[in-house]
Design a protein around this motif. Structure first.
Motif, PDB file in Angstrom:
ATOM      1  N   ARG A 189      40.052  39.606  39.272  1.00 55.94           N
ATOM      2  CA  ARG A 189      41.127  40.322  38.605  1.00 55.94           C
ATOM      3  C   ARG A 189      40.606  41.029  37.368  1.00 55.94           C
ATOM      4  O   ARG A 189      39.587  40.670  36.784  1.00 55.94           O
ATOM      5  N   THR A 190      41.333  42.060  36.944  1.00 54.44           N
ATOM      6  CA  THR A 190      40.889  42.875  35.817  1.00 54.44           C
ATOM      7  C   THR A 190      41.151  42.193  34.491  1.00 54.44           C
ATOM      8  O   THR A 190      40.281  42.157  33.614  1.00 54.44           O
ATOM      9  N   GLU A 191      42.339  41.648  34.319  1.00 55.00           N
ATOM     10  CA  GLU A 191      42.734  41.090  33.032  1.00 55.00           C
ATOM     11  C   GLU A 191      42.395  39.594  32.952  1.00 55.00           C
ATOM     12  O   GLU A 191      42.350  38.889  33.954  1.00 55.00           O
ATOM     13  N   HIS A 369      35.678  31.895  31.967  1.00 55.65           N
ATOM     14  CA  HIS A 369      35.936  33.323  32.192  1.00 55.65           C
ATOM     15  C   HIS A 369      36.139  34.025  30.849  1.00 55.65           C
ATOM     16  O   HIS A 369      35.657  35.151  30.653  1.00 55.65           O
ATOM     17  N   SER A 373      33.647  36.966  29.375  1.00 58.52           N
ATOM     18  CA  SER A 373      34.176  38.283  28.993  1.00 58.52           C
ATOM     19  C   SER A 373      33.870  38.603  27.543  1.00 58.52           C
ATOM     20  O   SER A 373      33.537  39.744  27.201  1.00 58.52           O
ATOM     21  N   HIS A 403      36.092  40.080  32.648  1.00 57.72           N
ATOM     22  CA  HIS A 403      37.389  40.751  32.709  1.00 57.72           C
ATOM     23  C   HIS A 403      37.544  41.614  31.455  1.00 57.72           C
ATOM     24  O   HIS A 403      36.776  41.507  30.498  1.00 57.72           O
TER      25      HIS A 403
END
Length: 519
Positions: A189-191, A369, A373, A403
């Protein structure tokens, strides 16, 4: 040439013919299928199969003979074995591997493959439509993530059937089945599912003895089991490159039993241990935690329930001074904290079963995660990041763990130990950060040779508090001592103005010398 079972090929004189075909009948006349395809396999043994029409028998015979000639021949009778008979053979090939993994394979096969309609079918009769019906039936009982694991086991069983020449191809690889099979989770996922601010709110809701778990997850990138197995002996406070954490074990589940084991994917040949730098934003709360809750020795078996007992001094433990059971912690500590800050909604607390709405993407694994990021946002290269997270493939790290960072990214990234990004037209990383701070300090002294007006982006960078710089890699991959790096920088203050930075990696710390060039 197909053989006619109903009629004699060389009748004797005087034998009467049948009225329907005008040929001399055999004892098998009008009994079963008429035409028999005949061929010899690679061992020279004759094989036969019956068909209703001569054309069908001829096509099959030609196909079998062609397979014998080009080496792709598969005995049609070999596929008579049922999936339930082949599955135990596949399981035996995994007994020598991790016993916990083998036990999970065995449970999935015995519960969701052998007793179902798929398990009762012959291997050669398995069609993509049969697998689609099986997937539809299992979706009513299993979560998507669990069904994906069961499907992977079934695919591996059919891989074994292909390798044993029982069937020509794996039905699980058909396009219609691949489109319908359960997909992986939203790792790409992006966010971010948990931001730095969300982690702060969750930390505030957790009991005091568990608050520092959040700092280790988002500041070191450790998995939940690795945090639970963290020991004071794993921390090297006097390392030449600054405080470092040696990740060398985790707490795992063998059924409902807790055991110590190597980090994820580790074995005797490659233990998958790694080094991660320890920044002040993690070291300070970790010290405070150990002062309030001194580490205790906890003995658990190594690897699995029947393994040799190993005693480790744990930093994090329960009130009963035992290792933290992740399922208990997730249900009674983490999810209530998520609900308290409004990230998930509680369901009926008095009802049996699930008490909270599904929150798989907001569990503790979201903290690595966040760490990844922030590190990428702060300028750490993906190869270094993959080493810190224990990933063998940097592309996997980028695809699943990185992300988009929304909000105060640079400030949060510095807390993870990531360097602050320098100006876009200069070299990047910690070298630029230190150079810019040094140039700012030297340039504020009026009248010194080589001084000039400091650009605005350097003023903002130089005004920040100076923190000790730590080497981004483990000591085994550190830059050799005494290496000289010469980097020419061009600043936007005055066109054409240049200078040279000389950096030395001599221990215990780096030294940087800035030499403005004339003209």
């Amino acid at each position: 040439m197909p053989y006619d079972r109903w009629h004699k090929s060389h009748p004797k004189a005087g034998e009467s013919a049948c009225r329907e075909h005008s040929k001399v009948p055999t004892a098998d006349h009008e009994v079963g299928k008429r035409w028999q395809a005949r061929w010899r396999n690679r061992e020279g043994i004759q094989q036969t199969e019956l068909f209703r029409t001569e054309a069908e028998a001829r096509r099959h015979e030609t196909k079998m003979l062609s397979g014998v000639d080009d080496g792709s021949y598969i005995d049609p009778r070999a596929g008579e074995v049922r999936v339930s008979q082949l599955a135990p053979t596949w399981l035996k090939g995994h007994e020598h591997k991790n016993p916990r993994t083998y036990r999970r394979h065995k449970e999935r096969v015995q519960l969701h493959i052998i007793p179902t309609a798929v398990g009762k079918m012959r291997v050669k009769d398995m069609k993509p439509s049969s697998l689609l019906n099986w997937l539809h039936d299992r979706r009513r009982l299993l979560e998507s993530s669990t069904l994906r694991l069961v499907f992977d086991n079934l695919r591996a069983i059919f891989d074994l059937a292909v390798d044993d020449s029982l069937i020509p191809k794996n039905p699980c690889l058909a396009k219609s089945v691949q489109d319908a099979k359960p997909k992986r989770g939203d790792g790409g996922r992006t966010e971010l599912t948990l931001s730095w601010e969300d982690a702060e709110k969750i930390r505030a809701e957790l009991p005091d003895r568990y608050k520092a778990l959040v700092d280790c997850g988002r500041g070191l990138g450790l998995r939940q089991g690795e945090i639970s197995a963290l020991s004071p002996e794993d921390i090297d406070w006097t390392h030449p490159d600054g405080p470092m954490v040696h990740v060398q074990r985790q707490v795992v589940h063998d059924g409902s039993f807790l055991a110590y084991a190597l980090p994820k994917g580790g074995d005797d040949d490659d233990p998958k241990d790694r080094w991660v730098e320890l920044t002040n934003d993690v070291a300070i709360p970790l010290r405070e935690h150990m002062e309030k809750y001194p580490p205790v020795e906890v003995t658990r078996p190594w690897g699995h329930k029947g393994g040799a007992p190993v005693t480790v001094q744990l930093i994090f433990y329960t009130r009963e001074k035992t290792a933290i059971q992740s399922n208990w912690f997730n249900s009674y500590r983490w999810k209530p904290a998520l609900a308290a800050v409004g990230l998930i909604k509680p369901l009926d607390l008095d009802a049996k079963g699930r008490r909270w709405e599904k929150s798989r993407d907001k569990m503790m694994h979201a903290l690595p995660h966040l760490y990844a990021s922030m590190m990428i946002n702060g300028g750490v290269d993906v190869y270094t990041l993959a080493d810190r997270l224990g990933h063998a493939d940097p592309a996997f790290t980028l695809r699943k763990y990185v992300h988009r960072v929304v909000g105060p990214g640079p400030r949060s990234a510095s807390r993870c130990g990531a360097p602050t990004r320098g100006p876009p037209d200069t070299c990047t990383g910690r070298l630029v950060q230190r150079l810019c701070k040094m140039i700012f300090r030297r340039s504020i002294s009026a009248g010194r040779k080589g001084c000039r007006e400091v650009p605005e982006h350097l003023k903002a960078l130089g005004s920040r508090d100076t923190k000790p710089l730590l080497h981004p890699r483990a000591p085994t991959t550190a830059t050799p001592a005494g290496t000289r790096i010469r980097q020419a920088l061009r600043f936007p203050g005055r066109p054409g103005e240049r200078g040279t930075a000389q950096v030395s990696d001599r221990r215990p710390c780096r030294t940087v010398r800035w030499c403005p060039s004339a003209g």
